[in-house]
Design a protein around this motif. Structure first.
Motif, PDB file in Angstrom:
ATOM      1  N   ALA A 198      84.145 -22.781 -61.667  1.00 63.23           N
ATOM      2  CA  ALA A 198      85.280 -23.168 -60.819  1.00 63.23           C
ATOM      3  C   ALA A 198      84.872 -23.052 -59.351  1.00 63.23           C
ATOM      4  N   GLU A 199      84.009 -22.077 -59.081  1.00 64.14           N
ATOM      5  CA  GLU A 199      83.518 -21.884 -57.699  1.00 64.14           C
ATOM      6  C   GLU A 199      82.040 -21.572 -57.758  1.00 64.14           C
ATOM      7  N   ILE A 200      81.334 -21.989 -56.719  1.00 67.57           N
ATOM      8  CA  ILE A 200      79.920 -21.616 -56.606  1.00 67.57           C
ATOM      9  C   ILE A 200      79.602 -21.524 -55.108  1.00 67.57           C
ATOM     10  N   SER A 201      78.929 -20.463 -54.701  1.00 63.43           N
ATOM     11  CA  SER A 201      78.712 -20.259 -53.251  1.00 63.43           C
ATOM     12  C   SER A 201      77.923 -21.428 -52.650  1.00 63.43           C
ATOM     13  N   ASP A 202      78.211 -21.739 -51.367  1.00 69.30           N
ATOM     14  CA  ASP A 202      77.528 -22.869 -50.712  1.00 69.30           C
ATOM     15  C   ASP A 202      76.030 -22.633 -50.659  1.00 69.30           C
ATOM     16  N   LEU A 203      75.677 -21.369 -50.410  1.00 66.98           N
ATOM     17  CA  LEU A 203      74.254 -21.016 -50.320  1.00 66.98           C
ATOM     18  C   LEU A 203      73.951 -19.906 -51.310  1.00 66.98           C
ATOM     19  N   SER A 211      61.609 -14.027 -55.828  1.00 65.15           N
ATOM     20  CA  SER A 211      60.330 -14.684 -56.073  1.00 65.15           C
ATOM     21  C   SER A 211      60.397 -15.743 -57.169  1.00 65.15           C
ATOM     22  N   LEU A 212      61.139 -15.463 -58.210  1.00 64.02           N
ATOM     23  CA  LEU A 212      61.141 -16.390 -59.332  1.00 64.02           C
ATOM     24  C   LEU A 212      62.378 -17.291 -59.356  1.00 64.02           C
ATOM     25  N   GLY A 213      63.416 -16.861 -58.663  1.00 65.96           N
ATOM     26  CA  GLY A 213      64.624 -17.678 -58.711  1.00 65.96           C
ATOM     27  C   GLY A 213      65.557 -17.335 -57.577  1.00 65.96           C
ATOM     28  N   GLN A 214      66.726 -18.002 -57.552  1.00 64.53           N
ATOM     29  CA  GLN A 214      67.714 -17.610 -56.554  1.00 64.53           C
ATOM     30  C   GLN A 214      69.065 -17.440 -57.216  1.00 64.53           C
ATOM     31  N   VAL A 215      69.911 -16.648 -56.543  1.00 55.14           N
ATOM     32  CA  VAL A 215      71.160 -16.233 -57.171  1.00 55.14           C
ATOM     33  C   VAL A 215      72.345 -16.744 -56.357  1.00 55.14           C
ATOM     34  N   TYR A 216      73.293 -17.379 -57.055  1.00 51.02           N
ATOM     35  CA  TYR A 216      74.545 -17.817 -56.431  1.00 51.02           C
ATOM     36  C   TYR A 216      75.672 -16.921 -56.944  1.00 51.02           C
ATOM     37  N   LYS A 217      76.696 -16.798 -56.094  1.00 48.46           N
ATOM     38  CA  LYS A 217      77.889 -16.122 -56.598  1.00 48.46           C
ATOM     39  C   LYS A 217      78.854 -17.211 -57.053  1.00 48.46           C
TER      40      LYS A 217
END
Ligand SMILES: Nc1ncnc2c1ncn2[C@@H]1O[C@H](COP(=O)(O)OP(=O)(O)OP(=O)(O)O)[C@@H](O)[C@H]1O
Length: 684
Positions: free
Chosen positions: A173-178, A184-190
């Motif tokens: 329903a929501e995902i952070s803009d950045l 190192s291996l990935g990135q995390v969104y809220k």
């Protein structure tokens, strides 16, 4: 959701041993030649959705057909590293090493970041090794955990769609803009699910499998070359690289990470104040992981932790207790507990994140580690030497004769000449001292140990920033004592026996010390200790303890009764008309054993959950045992012998020389008898 890999790399495939060639190129060629013999499967490509697991031979085969690519990568790594080394060398010859240390530390961080994920991981591993890296470098390398450039949202969204089979906006329903973190291996969104739960969405970097496989291939080839050409290197570099590489490959499989998180929660989630986020499996694939969002503060951010009214020292202790259970109880351990992965939650819990890199300590290694701690604490360096063989630091044919005095020397000096207190040992100085001995003698550091060391060193690092006097080993010993007293594994039973008996005599101080330490361990179940102690004492293996205890009890009861007896016999003597001077009130030396038993009783009384009545239900069961009956008979007959002898001495033999005092049942049985010739001594 999950794509089936077209090339499955089996970790079980055979590995190539270090060849004896001299150059890196030759090593690489031999490696590939061997690989071709051993492995019949050829890998056609390594892409993000075709890899699975780490297999150095399959990887070597794959790159054998791309020598230019390997050479190009080697050069792109080699030039900046040589450049950096040259800078260090220039600093040294111009006497600017100290002045330029800060600048060089920033350079090395930039360099590793530029070299890519595999080198970032290596840098992260080094950031927890104060024994290898100077302090300024450590601080910069620690930042590798947080400051890594993000990749674009488009790529991330594309991966989400490929992995989860639907557009991100249909799932979240929501995902952070950045991204809130780029690692190192990935990135995390809220994000937020349509059902309302807040989640963390971890998306893997693009092109990871190929770049990591290539880098690890280059590093492994260099390790083989170094191992072959530098005889001074005793640690098995190749297996250390393999162990590390296997972990990185596992870390790239987010489904594996999800399974790890669940297993971790199962094993340790019920521990006091430990929290583990749950996994949303329907929104998880190999390159995308959706898990419960944890609101919390990094444990290293001491000010923010304190501002929330939380006690960082307590949370560090919670972390140490959890690590001990990981390393010594279940063996399933978080091999990457860097400060960013430990959060303090607003309700005062310690939350673990990032279960990508987990490792396993095998049962014999766990028992070996417990025994090594016990031997270390009790300064039993013969035992410690044998532990090193058991733990595979030394081969079974190693002559321990020169090693034991060396161990004794370094540990005694780090403990200080007089201290026997475990609280005086700090993990860092122990490992520093050990490194010296390991360097001097033919030790090999097993690969699993490097990960354990890293895990404990990280925790001690955080702990020391919270409390400079924090000693991991001091916090560990109560747990180790508890394990020794409650674990029925034969190895630990043996170490307990070895610890408590020396040359046939019982070491009460050590038992007191263990009981004292164990009672400060959480989850110490005294009932269990009593059950097991009784079971053990009444078993065949406990015969020697029963005999010893019977002697102690007889001696103690006899001493206890002797004063009373003195006055009674005095009355009897008077009654039958023997003239005797009033007996001097002599203080009977109390039995050492009973004194200890009294002290132990005191310790038990102060132990949480102690209830003297808890022994009552066990009495019928104990009395039924034939061992108990013969134990009772032994005490009774011992006492009878002593009482009779004492009565004869007190009532009839007023001037029996004190040299034949009836002090112990054995000496009574063996004592020469002539002095006891009654007629010559009886006064009428
Ligand atoms: N469940 C979560 N709740 C809140 N924040 C999270 C969660 N999972 C991850 N994060 C944040 O994202 C950061 C990176 O996550 P994580 O360590 O799992 O990624 P990684 O790619 O495995 O990183 P690394 O390369 O450091 O091992 C964490 O340090 C934390 O700040």
């Amino acid at each position: 959701m999950n794509t089936t890999p077209s090339n499955q790399f089996s970790p079980e495939m055979n590995r190539v041993d270090a060849p004896s060639s001299q150059s890196v190129a030759a090593v690489s060629t031999e490696l590939v030649a061997d690989a071709e013999v051993v492995n019949s499967r050829r890998v056609k490509e390594i892409t993000d959705d075709t890899w699975l697991g780490y297999d150095p031979i399959a990887i070597a085969q794959y790159y054998s057909s791309q020598p230019l690519k390997v050479f190009g990568r080697f050069i792109s790594i080699f030039i900046p590293i040589v450049n950096f080394a040259l800078g260090l060398w220039l600093d040294k010859i111009t006497n600017k090493s100290k002045a330029n240390l800060g600048k060089r530390a920033i350079q090395i961080r930039g360099l590793l970041t530029k070299l890519g994920p595999a080198y970032i991981k290596i840098g992260q591993a080094l950031s927890t090794r104060p024994d290898l890296v100077p302090p300024q470098f450590l601080e910069e390398l620690a930042q590798l955990q947080d400051n890594i450039p993000a990749f674009s949202n488009e790529i991330a969204y594309q991966f989400i769609e490929e992995e989860l089979g639907d557009r991100p906006e249909a799932i979240y329903a929501e995902i952070s803009d950045l991204p809130i973190a780029a690692a190192s291996l990935g990135q995390v969104y809220k994000g937020k699910l349509w059902s309302g739960e807040e989640v963390a969405i971890k998306v893997q970097r693009p092109g990871l499998a190929d770049s990591i496989a290539l880098d690890l291939h280059v590093v492994r080839t260099l390790a083989i070359w170094a191992q072959t050409n530098f005889k001074q290197i005793r640690s098995n570099l190749v297996s250390i690289v393999d162990e590390f590489a296997e972990r990185i490959f596992e870390e790239m499989d987010y489904e594996n990470e999800g399974r790890n998180a669940e297993r971790f929660a199962e094993l340790y989630g019920s521990m006091q104040d430990i929290y583990v986020p749950s996994i949303y499996w329907q929104y998880t694939g190999r390159r995308v992981l959706t898990m419960e969002w944890i609101t919390g503060t990094k444990l290293t951010n001491l000010e923010a932790v304190a501002a929330q009214g939380l006690d960082a020292t307590y949370l560090v202790e919670v972390g140490v207790q959890c690590s001990l259970r990981q390393l010594l109880e279940h063996g399933f351990f978080h091999a990457d507990p860097h400060p960013g992965n430990l959060l303090a939650t607003p309700d005062g819990k310690l939350a673990y994140l990032d279960f990508g890199m987990m490792s396993q300590v095998k049962p014999y290694q766990r028992y070996g580690l417990v025994e090594a701690i016990v031997h270390l604490v009790n300064r039993d360096f013969d035992g410690l030497g044998r532990d090193f063989v058991k733990l595979e630091f030394l081969t079974p044919d190693t002559d321990l004769t020169p090693i034991i005095p060396a161990l004794s020397y370094v540990f005694n000096s780090s403990l200080g000449a007089t201290s026997t207190n475990i609280a005086d040992l700090d993990f860092k100085s122990v490992t520093d001292q050990l490194s010296g001995v390991m360097y001097e003698f033919p030790f090999q550091v097993p690969a699993y140990y490097a990960l354990i060391l890293r895990s404990l060193a990280t925790l001690e690092g955080i702990a020391i920033s919270v409390d400079p006097n924090f000693k991991v080993l001091a916090k560990a010993y109560p747990y180790v004592a508890k394990r020794l007293l409650t674990d029925t594994a034969p190895d630990l039973r043996n170490s307990l026996k070895e610890l408590l008996f020396k040359d046939g005599s019982f070491r009460w101080n050590r038992l007191e010390n263990l009981l004292n330490n164990a009672r400060s361990s959480d989850e110490y179940d005294l009932n269990q200790v009593i059950d097991q102690t009784l079971d053990f004492i009444l078993s065949d293996r406990g015969t020697f303890i029963r005999e010893y205890l019977a002697d102690e009890i007889v001696r103690g009861l006899d001493n206890f009764g002797s004063n009373t007896l003195q006055s009674v016999t005095h009355a009897i003597q008077k009654g039958i008309g023997i003239k005797v001077p009033t007996p001097p009130v002599t203080a009977q030396p109390q039995s050492n054993g009973l004194e200890h038993i009294q002290r132990i009783w005191g310790i038990l009384q102060q132990t949480k959950g102690f209830d003297p009545t808890m022994v009552l239900p066990k009495i019928p069961q104990i009395l039924m045992k034939s061992e108990t009956q013969s134990f009772g008979q032994k005490i009774a007959s011992g006492l009878t012998q002593r009482m009779a002898a004492r009565l004869i001495r007190e009532v009839l033999l007023q001037d029996v020389p004190s040299g034949i005092a009836v002090n112990d049942s054995l000496s009574e049985r063996r004592a020469p008898q002539p002095q006891l010739a009654l007629p010559t001594r009886v006064r009428r």
